[in-house]
Design an enzyme around this catalytic site. Structure first.
Site, PDB file in Angstrom:
ATOM      1  N   SER A   1      13.152  14.603 -11.129  1.00  0.00           N
ATOM      2  CA  SER A   1      14.091  15.756 -11.317  1.00  0.00           C
ATOM      3  C   SER A   1      15.066  15.378 -10.463  1.00  0.00           C
ATOM      4  O   SER A   1      16.639  16.166 -10.750  1.00  0.00           O
ATOM      5  CB  SER A   1      13.549  16.866 -10.672  1.00  0.00           C
ATOM      6  OG  SER A   1      13.145  16.717  -9.561  1.00  0.00           O
TER       7      SER A   1
ATOM      8  N   TYR B   1      12.535   5.554  11.986  1.00  0.00           N
ATOM      9  CA  TYR B   1      11.899   5.688  10.413  1.00  0.00           C
ATOM     10  C   TYR B   1      10.799   3.908   9.901  1.00  0.00           C
ATOM     11  O   TYR B   1       9.834   4.200  10.529  1.00  0.00           O
ATOM     12  CB  TYR B   1      13.207   5.257   9.083  1.00  0.00           C
ATOM     13  CG  TYR B   1      12.652   5.213   7.950  1.00  0.00           C
ATOM     14  CD1 TYR B   1      13.217   6.248   7.014  1.00  0.00           C
ATOM     15  CD2 TYR B   1      12.203   4.335   7.443  1.00  0.00           C
ATOM     16  CE1 TYR B   1      12.458   6.558   5.912  1.00  0.00           C
ATOM     17  CE2 TYR B   1      12.211   4.268   6.159  1.00  0.00           C
ATOM     18  CZ  TYR B   1      12.347   5.706   5.024  1.00  0.00           C
ATOM     19  OH  TYR B   1      11.864   5.732   4.202  1.00  0.00           O
TER      20      TYR B   1
ATOM     21  N   VAL C   1      22.287   9.056   0.540  1.00  0.00           N
ATOM     22  CA  VAL C   1      22.026  10.667   0.207  1.00  0.00           C
ATOM     23  C   VAL C   1      21.372  11.518  -0.136  1.00  0.00           C
ATOM     24  O   VAL C   1      21.538  11.473  -1.862  1.00  0.00           O
ATOM     25  CB  VAL C   1      23.797  11.513   0.707  1.00  0.00           C
ATOM     26  CG1 VAL C   1      23.285  13.114   0.772  1.00  0.00           C
ATOM     27  CG2 VAL C   1      24.787  10.812   1.505  1.00  0.00           C
TER      28      VAL C   1
END
Length: 396
Positions: free
Chosen positions: A49, A234, A273
């Protein structure tokens, strides 16, 4: 109602249905402009989605005329309250697919659950028979384990020692120092359970057992590596341990698919982003410097450009799928180019609150963040009365 962005930290609490539809239309037009891809015809996207999952679904449908099933977990609208952006994205995608004569069905539920896996398998059996491609693109911070019933929460933490570096509040442009305490072993373990490869394998195992994987079926999950400046939070942090597990799982899945000539890959994608990346300290500042550098060099890509290139130049380029020494597809190749990374590294040492406007692309970051929620698109009247009550037609 007139729908405006309402922010809380790195989350927008509202979404604009017409803006989300515009975003989907823009992505469809981009894929169509690049020409047809000799790609898959029956595709399942788990996490369909938003972001890379949505872009994958759009690329499969409008690049290869594929029938698609999308699985996601989004909040429906209620009177006076907007749905989450993924709901509106999916409604718009289905409308556009229908106009183009393409099959598209969606399932809204917990993709980690056995029930949603079975529901998906039942729809594949009834409508498509089998699938050629399974994209696994979940980005949930929590997972209810379907076997143990335990709710696991992921953590964004370094491992071994406290991490300190600069970050930016992308709403205000304020650059400050951030410190994050190191993870406990429990944090690492939970993050691997949520974001590692176990659920991906559960999907493929369930589908193989049910006979809904076509001969030669391919499955792809998404990962990120990034530069040294983000590594502590990360790739060398809790999320990185989960990504290591995900990448190792690709080999396990490939072994299990040998008898149907199937293959599992991990695609390492570019920093972009997303709601998830906006929550990670250091990443927004890195992305704003990266965007400026890549735009100046004419090689900037968003989700749809990345996924169109993945399908057209990697997965379905009529030859052996190119991988690195670790067996991963690299679509982050432009981000990790030496000339790009050396410049970003130099900018990182110089950047502060005053110089960020010149050295980085914070405006581009903000624009992309607003776009995630359907705001900031040309051609949408944001002052007009807009109905929040949009349905995803295939979900009854």
């Amino acid at each position: 109602m007139i729908i405006e962005p309402r922010m809380r930290g790195f989350i927008c609490l509202t979404a604009h249905p017409e803006g989300c539809a515009k975003s989907v239309q823009n992505q469809i037009e981009y894929v169509k402009s690049k020409g047809k891809i000799n790609g898959p015809k029956r595709v399942l996207v788990v996490g369909a989605s938003t972001g890379f999952g949505l872009a994958s679904r759009i690329t499969a449908a409008f690049g290869s005329d594929a029938s698609t099933i999308g699985v996601f977990f989004e909040k429906e609208p209620a009177e006076g309250k907007t749905a989450t952006p993924g709901w509106y994205n999916s409604a718009a995608f289905e409308q556009e697919a229908k106009k183009a004569g393409l099959y598209a069905k969606s399932i809204n539920g917990d993709a980690f659950s056995n029930e949603v896996k079975q529901q998906t398998i039942d729809i594949i059996k009834a409508d498509l028979g089998q699938v050629d491609l399974i994209i696994y693109s979940l980005a949930s911070p929590v997972r209810m384990h379907p076997v143990t019933g335990v709710l696991h929460r992921s953590a964004l933490k370094p491992i071994g020692q406290t991490f300190s570096d600069k970050t930016v509040d992308f709403h205000t442009g304020k650059v400050s120092q951030v410190s994050i305490e190191p993870a406990a072993q429990e944090d690492i373990d939970n993050t691997i359970v949520v974001m590692g490869g176990e659920d991906w394998k559960m999907w493929i195992d369930a589908m193989k057992s049910a006979g809904v994987l076509a001969d030669g079926a391919t499955t792809v999950a998404y990962s990120y590596i990034g530069p040294e400046v983000t590594a502590a939070v990360y790739r060398k942090g809790t999320i990185g341990m989960a990504k290591n597990d995900l990448e190792a799982t690709a080999f396990t899945i490939s072994d299990s698919l040998k008898d149907i000539n199937g293959k599992a890959y991990v695609s390492v994608n570019k920093a972009l982003v997303t709601q998830a990346s906006s929550a990670i300290p250091v990443i927004p500042l890195y992305i704003s410097l990266l965007y400026k550098t890549m735009k100046d060099k004419g090689i900037h890509e968003g989700c749809i450009e990345q996924m169109q290139r993945l399908f057209a130049e990697r997965l379905y380029a009529n030859g052996e799928v190119p991988v690195d020494s670790e067996g991963r597809i690299r679509i982050d190749d432009w981000e990790m180019r030496d000339d790009v990374q050396s410049l970003v590294k130099e900018l990182w040492t110089k950047v502060d609150e005053e110089s960020l406007k010149q050295l980085g692309d914070l405006a581009g970051y903000k624009q992309d963040f607003l776009n995630l929620f359907g705001f900031g698109f040309d051609g949408v009247d944001y002052l007009a009365d807009t109905s929040e009550m949009i349905e995803v037609e295939s979900i009854k």
